[in-house]
Design a protein around this motif. Structure first.
Motif, mmCIF file in Angstrom:
data_model
loop_
_atom_site.group_PDB
_atom_site.id
_atom_site.type_symbol
_atom_site.label_atom_id
_atom_site.label_comp_id
_atom_site.label_asym_id
_atom_site.label_seq_id
_atom_site.Cartn_x
_atom_site.Cartn_y
_atom_site.Cartn_z
ATOM 1 N N TYR A 64 -5.950 5.012 -2.297
ATOM 2 C CA TYR A 64 -6.000 5.238 -0.847
ATOM 3 C C TYR A 64 -7.199 4.535 -0.218
ATOM 4 C CZ TYR A 64 -2.178 8.456 0.057
ATOM 5 O OH TYR A 64 -0.936 8.999 0.240
ATOM 6 N N ASN A 65 -8.318 4.525 -0.911
ATOM 7 C CA ASN A 65 -9.540 3.928 -0.367
ATOM 8 C C ASN A 65 -9.369 2.439 -0.092
ATOM 9 O OD1 ASN A 65 -12.221 4.277 0.487
ATOM 10 N ND2 ASN A 65 -12.958 3.385 -1.412
ATOM 11 N N TYR A 66 -8.586 1.763 -0.903
ATOM 12 C CA TYR A 66 -8.403 0.323 -0.745
ATOM 13 C C TYR A 66 -7.056 -0.038 -0.135
ATOM 14 C CZ TYR A 66 -12.634 0.013 -3.446
ATOM 15 O OH TYR A 66 -13.928 0.153 -3.865
ATOM 16 N N SER A 67 -6.454 0.885 0.601
ATOM 17 C CA SER A 67 -5.151 0.604 1.203
ATOM 18 C C SER A 67 -5.237 0.644 2.724
ATOM 19 C CB SER A 67 -4.112 1.624 0.728
ATOM 20 O OG SER A 67 -4.255 2.845 1.421
ATOM 21 N N SER A 68 -4.148 0.263 3.348
ATOM 22 C CA SER A 68 -4.072 0.317 4.810
ATOM 23 C C SER A 68 -3.959 1.757 5.306
ATOM 24 C CB SER A 68 -2.865 -0.492 5.298
ATOM 25 O OG SER A 68 -1.672 0.051 4.761
ATOM 26 N N GLU A 69 -3.704 2.684 4.401
ATOM 27 C CA GLU A 69 -3.585 4.102 4.756
ATOM 28 C C GLU A 69 -4.873 4.868 4.468
ATOM 29 O OE1 GLU A 69 -0.135 5.108 2.410
ATOM 30 O OE2 GLU A 69 1.141 4.893 4.163
ATOM 31 N N ARG A 70 -5.987 4.181 4.491
ATOM 32 C CA ARG A 70 -7.276 4.785 4.159
ATOM 33 C C ARG A 70 -7.589 6.021 5.017
ATOM 34 N NH1 ARG A 70 -13.037 1.613 3.698
ATOM 35 N NH2 ARG A 70 -14.151 3.374 2.805
ATOM 36 N N ILE B 49 -6.487 9.499 3.603
ATOM 37 C CA ILE B 49 -6.858 9.747 2.202
ATOM 38 C C ILE B 49 -6.831 11.225 1.824
ATOM 39 C CG2 ILE B 49 -9.336 9.815 2.596
ATOM 40 C CD1 ILE B 49 -9.628 8.291 -0.085
ATOM 41 N N ASN C 232 0.544 3.941 -2.962
ATOM 42 C CA ASN C 232 0.079 5.306 -2.700
ATOM 43 C C ASN C 232 1.105 6.328 -3.182
ATOM 44 O OD1 ASN C 232 -2.022 3.979 -1.490
ATOM 45 N ND2 ASN C 232 -1.532 4.628 0.575
ATOM 46 N N GLN D 207 -9.020 6.034 -5.309
ATOM 47 C CA GLN D 207 -9.219 4.584 -5.302
ATOM 48 C C GLN D 207 -8.066 3.860 -4.611
ATOM 49 O OE1 GLN D 207 -9.899 3.340 -9.313
ATOM 50 N NE2 GLN D 207 -11.910 4.300 -9.421
ATOM 51 N N ALA E 55 0.798 -1.232 0.000
ATOM 52 C CA ALA E 55 0.000 0.000 0.000
ATOM 53 C C ALA E 55 0.831 1.282 0.000
ATOM 54 C CB ALA E 55 -0.984 -0.013 1.164
#
Length: 63
Positions: free
Chosen positions: A37-43, A46, A7, A35, A3
């Motif tokens: 950021y939304n599907y990462s561990s860092e959501r 965002i 990112n 998208q 992620a």
């Protein structure tokens, strides 16, 4: 790709899209970044990459 690396690549792509001065390309890069950021561990972070753009002289509005 993990992620944080994904990112970071999305942020580089966004910077490259801004340099092109093409609104459609910029919107596509912004959409991609959301998208990623939304599907990462860092959501939770965002909106951090968008902070400098929100303080832009144009008020953060896209052209």
């Amino acid at each position: 790709m993990r992620a944080p690396a994904r990112n970071a690549r999305a942020e580089v792509s966004l910077t490259e899209a801004e340099a092109l001065n093409d609104p459609a390309t910029l919107v596509a890069a912004l959409n991609h970044q959301v998208q990623v950021y939304n599907y990462s561990s860092e959501r939770a972070t965002i909106f951090v990459p968008f902070a400098p753009r929100a303080r832009a002289p144009c008020g953060g509005r896209l052209p």
